[in-house]
Scaffold this motif. Structure first.
Motif, short mmCIF file in Angstrom:
data_model
loop_
_atom_site.label_atom_id
_atom_site.label_comp_id
_atom_site.label_asym_id
_atom_site.label_seq_id
_atom_site.Cartn_x
_atom_site.Cartn_y
_atom_site.Cartn_z
N ALA A 263 0.84 -1.20 0.00
CA ALA A 263 0.00 0.00 0.00
C ALA A 263 0.87 1.25 0.00
O ALA A 263 2.05 1.22 0.41
N GLY A 264 0.29 2.34 -0.45
CA GLY A 264 0.93 3.65 -0.38
C GLY A 264 0.13 4.54 0.56
O GLY A 264 -1.08 4.71 0.37
N LEU A 265 0.79 5.08 1.57
CA LEU A 265 0.14 5.95 2.55
C LEU A 265 0.67 7.36 2.37
O LEU A 265 1.87 7.59 2.50
N PHE A 266 -0.22 8.32 2.08
CA PHE A 266 0.23 9.69 1.87
C PHE A 266 0.11 10.47 3.17
O PHE A 266 -0.97 10.56 3.75
N TYR A 267 1.24 11.03 3.60
CA TYR A 267 1.32 11.69 4.90
C TYR A 267 1.55 13.19 4.72
O TYR A 267 2.40 13.61 3.92
N ILE A 268 0.79 14.00 5.46
CA ILE A 268 0.93 15.46 5.44
C ILE A 268 0.91 15.98 6.88
O ILE A 268 0.02 15.64 7.65
#
Length: 365
Positions: free
Chosen positions: A162-167
């Protein structure tokens, strides 16, 4: 015959889409799809009086991770908390006697086969090789040009990816996950009489993408798979290399968000990017457990759920504009705090260098 996500398939997170196996824009030429994004970037650059403002969002990383950054350099920044979640790795510059030097550094790091060999500077899975034996290691290293920095990483035992986008804004105590994308590895399932090429041509999706799948399957195109026998069509979890992306937003939980925030806050001044992981199960991922980090990408990364075939063009551009807008807002805050952006022309030079490197790498697995 059917192609299906391999055993890596994650239980459905969104209702199945009926109709076309590809979205209307999924494989548009890059210059067409990204033109509105480039225009939006230019408009933001004019507004913030610096086209390279986003590079200050992760100021300790080369260009903030926009291009030309070192994958191992980002991982090396991890503190003790973050390091526990990163799959063990080592690095190697290709030169002479590569195989023995690789074996020596693997031994020092406690790495054993299988491992993944990949370029330290790269993108979209280009050049990524799965290596199971010393002979395969020798072949993989020989396929790269001399003087190239490589990462050798333990193959994570978990099947799902999976790809988790963090901000996280600099003035905020906690970050958020803005996107979760499951990356399914498609597999061919045999019927005992059709060849691999026949099976590819029969499937609604793969028959439209033969140019992606056939090059790496050249040696097997005429093989007949036994009934029930399956082969993965690609190893790397990259959309442009043939993996199937699915929006997993419904599985973003407070527990997962808290865990990722804990990890990413242990990487100095990291505020924006995608964390690629392999994980044991959806239930474990939702609980923020049983996953390992493959790599961490900076401001040049995408919220990859846009490549789910169920995503509309309007939704895709909304996601792109939101995320790139965030890079400018975060970069501006970091500049106000005293950090500097990398500069437009410096970024162009690194982009050109990266493009040359990508052209020199072997085909990915």
């Amino acid at each position: 015959m059917t192609t299906q996500p391999s055993s890596a398939s994650v239980p459905g997170t969104l209702p199945d889409k009926k109709g076309s196996p590809l979205s209307s824009f999924e494989f548009w030429p890059g210059w067409i799809f990204y033109t509105p994004v480039v225009i939006y970037w230019i408009l933001l650059g004019i507004r913030y009086r610096d086209f390279s403002t986003p590079t200050a969002a992760n100021p300790r990383i080369e260009t903030g991770g926009l291009c030309g950054e070192s994958k191992s350099g980002i991982l090396d920044m991890a503190g003790t908390t973050a390091a526990k979640w990163i799959a063990p790795y080592t690095t190697l510059y290709t030169s002479s006697d590569d195989t023995q030097r690789a074996l020596d550094t693997m031994e020092r790091k406690g790495l054993t086969f299988p491992v993944v060999v990949k370029p330290d500077v790269g993108c979209n899975g280009t050049g990524v090789k799965l290596v199971k034996t010393e002979a395969e290691l020798n072949s993989a290293l020989a396929a790269f040009p001399r003087g190239v920095h490589l990462v050798i990483q333990r193959l994570i035992p978990y099947r799902h990816e999976a790809g988790l986008f963090y901000i996280r804004h600099p003035d905020s105590p906690h970050g958020t996950i803005s996107s979760l994308t499951y990356k399914d590895i498609p597999a061919l399932v045999g019927n005992g009489h059709d060849t691999v090429l026949d099976l590819l041509k029969q499937d609604p999706r793969t028959k439209l993408l033969l140019h992606i799948y056939t090059p790496r399957l050249q040696s097997r195109l005429n093989d007949v798979l036994a009934a029930g026998e399956s082969i993965d069509l690609v190893f790397t979890g990259n959309h442009c290399k043939g993996a199937i992306f699915r929006n997993g937003a419904v599985d973003i939980t407070p527990a997962l968000t808290a865990r990722l925030d804990e990890i990413m806050q242990d990487i100095p001044d990291f505020h924006f990017g995608r964390v690629d992981v392999k994980f044991d199960s959806v239930e474990a991922l939702r609980a923020g457990e049983k996953f390992e980090i493959i790599e961490i990408n900076g401001v040049g990364s995408e919220a990859t759920h846009i490549w789910d075939s169920r995503t509309t063009l309007k939704e895709a551009y909304a996601a792109q504009f939101h995320h790139y807008g965030e890079t400018f807002r975060i970069g501006a805050k970091k500049k106000k705090a005293g950090w500097k952006s990398s500069g437009f022309w410096h970024g162009i030079r690194l982009w050109r260098r990266q493009k040359r490197l990508l052209a020199s790498y072997p085909m990915n697995d």
